[in-house]
Design an enzyme around this catalytic site. Structure first.
Site, PDB file in Angstrom:
ATOM      1  N   ARG A   1      14.849 -30.385  31.651  1.00  0.00           N
ATOM      2  CA  ARG A   1      14.263 -29.039  31.613  1.00  0.00           C
ATOM      3  C   ARG A   1      13.995 -28.576  30.184  1.00  0.00           C
ATOM      4  O   ARG A   1      13.001 -27.874  29.953  1.00  0.00           O
ATOM      5  CB  ARG A   1      15.182 -28.056  32.329  1.00  0.00           C
ATOM      6  CG  ARG A   1      15.088 -28.207  33.832  1.00  0.00           C
ATOM      7  CD  ARG A   1      15.983 -27.233  34.527  1.00  0.00           C
ATOM      8  NE  ARG A   1      15.752 -27.268  35.955  1.00  0.00           N
ATOM      9  CZ  ARG A   1      16.639 -26.871  36.851  1.00  0.00           C
ATOM     10  NH1 ARG A   1      17.824 -26.416  36.462  1.00  0.00           N
ATOM     11  NH2 ARG A   1      16.365 -26.930  38.132  1.00  0.00           N
TER      12      ARG A   1
ATOM     13  N   GLY B   1      15.599 -31.635  45.317  1.00  0.00           N
ATOM     14  CA  GLY B   1      16.633 -32.287  44.510  1.00  0.00           C
ATOM     15  C   GLY B   1      16.850 -33.741  44.868  1.00  0.00           C
ATOM     16  O   GLY B   1      16.812 -34.624  43.998  1.00  0.00           O
TER      17      GLY B   1
HETATM   18  P1  ADP Z   1      15.860 -32.433  49.251  1.00  0.00           P
HETATM   19  O1  ADP Z   1      17.026 -32.135  48.325  1.00  0.00           O
HETATM   20  O2  ADP Z   1      14.934 -33.468  48.655  1.00  0.00           O
HETATM   21  O3  ADP Z   1      15.140 -31.190  49.703  1.00  0.00           O
HETATM   22  P2  ADP Z   1      17.651 -32.563  51.543  1.00  0.00           P
HETATM   23  O4  ADP Z   1      18.718 -31.942  50.708  1.00  0.00           O
HETATM   24  O5  ADP Z   1      17.093 -31.770  52.664  1.00  0.00           O
HETATM   25  O6  ADP Z   1      16.462 -33.124  50.580  1.00  0.00           O
HETATM   26  O7  ADP Z   1      18.208 -33.898  52.229  1.00  0.00           O
HETATM   27  C1  ADP Z   1      18.701 -34.993  51.506  1.00  0.00           C
HETATM   28  C2  ADP Z   1      19.868 -35.619  52.200  1.00  0.00           C
HETATM   29  O8  ADP Z   1      19.589 -35.943  53.543  1.00  0.00           O
HETATM   30  C3  ADP Z   1      20.262 -36.922  51.535  1.00  0.00           C
HETATM   31  O9  ADP Z   1      21.528 -36.774  50.914  1.00  0.00           O
HETATM   32  C4  ADP Z   1      20.323 -37.940  52.681  1.00  0.00           C
HETATM   33  O10 ADP Z   1      21.452 -38.782  52.631  1.00  0.00           O
HETATM   34  C5  ADP Z   1      20.382 -37.045  53.895  1.00  0.00           C
HETATM   35  N1  ADP Z   1      19.871 -37.720  55.102  1.00  0.00           N
HETATM   36  C6  ADP Z   1      18.673 -38.301  55.266  1.00  0.00           C
HETATM   37  N2  ADP Z   1      18.572 -38.857  56.493  1.00  0.00           N
HETATM   38  C7  ADP Z   1      19.741 -38.616  57.122  1.00  0.00           C
HETATM   39  C8  ADP Z   1      20.258 -38.953  58.426  1.00  0.00           C
HETATM   40  N3  ADP Z   1      19.522 -39.638  59.293  1.00  0.00           N
HETATM   41  N4  ADP Z   1      21.531 -38.569  58.726  1.00  0.00           N
HETATM   42  C9  ADP Z   1      22.250 -37.876  57.817  1.00  0.00           C
HETATM   43  N5  ADP Z   1      21.821 -37.521  56.591  1.00  0.00           N
HETATM   44  C10 ADP Z   1      20.580 -37.892  56.241  1.00  0.00           C
HETATM   45 MG    MG Z   2      19.033 -31.542  48.690  1.00  0.00          MG
END
Ligand code: ADP
Ligand code: MG
Length: 397
Positions: free
Chosen positions: A41, A351
């Protein structure tokens, strides 16, 4: 988006000798000793500061850091480590000024860092008196902190209302341009990937995108909820059964527009949520009652990759599986590589999505990587962010 740009003011010669107040996002992670552990950042904020210095302005920069209590200075809330890093990057001294709201001494060609703006009473609530005092410090207010663009605070919104001139810095302008290119004037087909762990927090995004996109790829816990909505077994997988009706509504809305929500044909299952759990690929109808779906299967990943390669525009938020565990990372890696290989203009944010992009080293092959977590998600929800709203209003004169 119609906002005044700082780069245009510079090009018009309107910055020389002026007092310029830059609201940056210098909120970097620190270890217990206060050392900066990741300085992306700060580096991303340097071009705007350089632009102002090169144009001959007297430059004030501020940011929030952490979550201090307003009116209560504690040493760990200080921007001092940021000032030191900024001085290294700029190759010049960056004095840190405390208690700056009532006046700041700075000469053209100099830059000063104003202590953590969240220490000021009234910052979070966008107090008008505070905002007017900040506005009085400057001739030109530059908003360059996309990460805070979804909040209306004194140093992000009120100051923009009352400053003589309010404009977007290069980082904020780049976000506006990328978002406009991806969502307002997309090259079609426009394919969005919305995945990750929580349907509830991303439901509005799905609803908003369902009205815009040609393909809506779901993954992660979100896909599991969509499988439930289709009457498919998901065992003990992460899902939100309360939201099955909303998932059905999204599928119906897409269908009505002749667009699709591709549902996985195969999945990768485990009996436990562990890095060393045995991974088993199954057809989507064969998920057992004690299974956890932790990734999309290879057939699904290949089908989605083809769709991404043919896309004109791709919007990506959320890993499609538990990519932190190698046995369940294939889906996310395949999607990441397909995005990298595609000729489509792509924009990604979130994130964990950024962590996946870094893991597969595809930073250079993504059209635009958004620097704002919450702000990026709100844009996908179709909201007009306060920062864009006020800057657009101020550009009207
Ligand atoms: P971002 O931070 O990119 O917006 P999220 O925080 O919504 O994404 O989701 C990320 C998390 O989702 C990751 O830590 C990943 O391990 C988890 N995840 C993805 N698929 C699954 C699943 N099928 N079951 C449980 N957790 C999952
Ligand atoms: Mg996240």
């Amino acid at each position: 988006m119609n906002v005044l740009r700082f780069s245009d003011l510079v090009a018009q010669g309107r910055v020389r000798g002026q007092r310029v107040f830059i609201r940056a996002d210098l909120n970097v992670p620190q270890d217990d000793a206060g050392h900066i552990t990741e300085d992306t950042r700060i580096r991303a904020s340097v071009p705007c500061i350089r632009m102002a210095l090169d144009a001959g302005a007297a430059v004030m920069v501020t940011s929030h850091l952490g979550r201090p209590t307003e009116g209560e200075f504690k040493p760990e809330d200080s921007l001092a480590p940021v000032a030191a890093r900024l001085a290294e990057l700029l190759g010049r001294p960056v004095p840190l000024k405390a208690n700056w709201v009532d006046g700041v001494a700075v000469q053209p060609g100099e830059v000063v860092l104003l202590e953590n703006c969240r220490l000021n009473k009234g910052e979070k609530k966008n107090n008008e008196e505070l905002a007017r005092k900040m506005a009085a410090l400057t001739d030109i207010f530059v908003h360059d902190a996309f990460g805070t663009a979804h909040r209306a605070e004194a140093s992000t919104y009120g100051i923009a209302q009352f400053a003589k001139v309010a404009c977007a810095g290069p980082l904020l302008a780049a976000e506006i341009d990328a978002i406009t290119k991806a969502l307002a004037h997309p090259k079609r087909p426009l394919v969005a990937i919305v995945a990750g762990s929580k349907v509830s927090t991303k439901l509005t995004i799905l609803q908003s995108l369902a009205a815009k996109v040609d393909g809506l790829v779901v993954g992660g816990g979100i896909a599991n909820t969509f499988l439930l909505a289709q009457g498919l077994p998901i065992g003990k997988s992460l899902a939100e059964p309360d939201l099955v009706n909303e998932a059905k509504a999204v599928i119906a809305a897409m269908k009505a527009r002749g667009a699709a929500v591709p549902i996985p044909v195969d999945v990768v299952c485990a009996k436990a949520f562990k890095a060393d759990a045995v991974a088993t690929v199954k057809a989507v109808a064969d998920v057992a009652p004690d299974d956890l779906i932790l990734d999309i299967g290879p057939k699904t990943a290949a089908l989605l990759a083809d769709q991404l390669e043919a896309a004109g525009t791709i919007v990506w938020n959320g890993p499609v599986g538990v990519f932190e565990f190698d046995a369940f990372a294939n889906g996310t890696e395949t999607i990441a590589r397909a995005i990298a290989d595609s000729d489509a203009f792509s924009i990604a944010g979130g994130g964990d999505t950024l962590a996946a992009i870094a893991k597969y080293g595809i930073e250079k092959d993504v059209g635009y990587i958004s620097t704002g977590g919450g702000a990026f998600l709100e844009v996908l929800e179709g909201k007009t962010l306060p920062a864009f709203e006020i800057l657009a209003r101020r550009s009207q004169g």
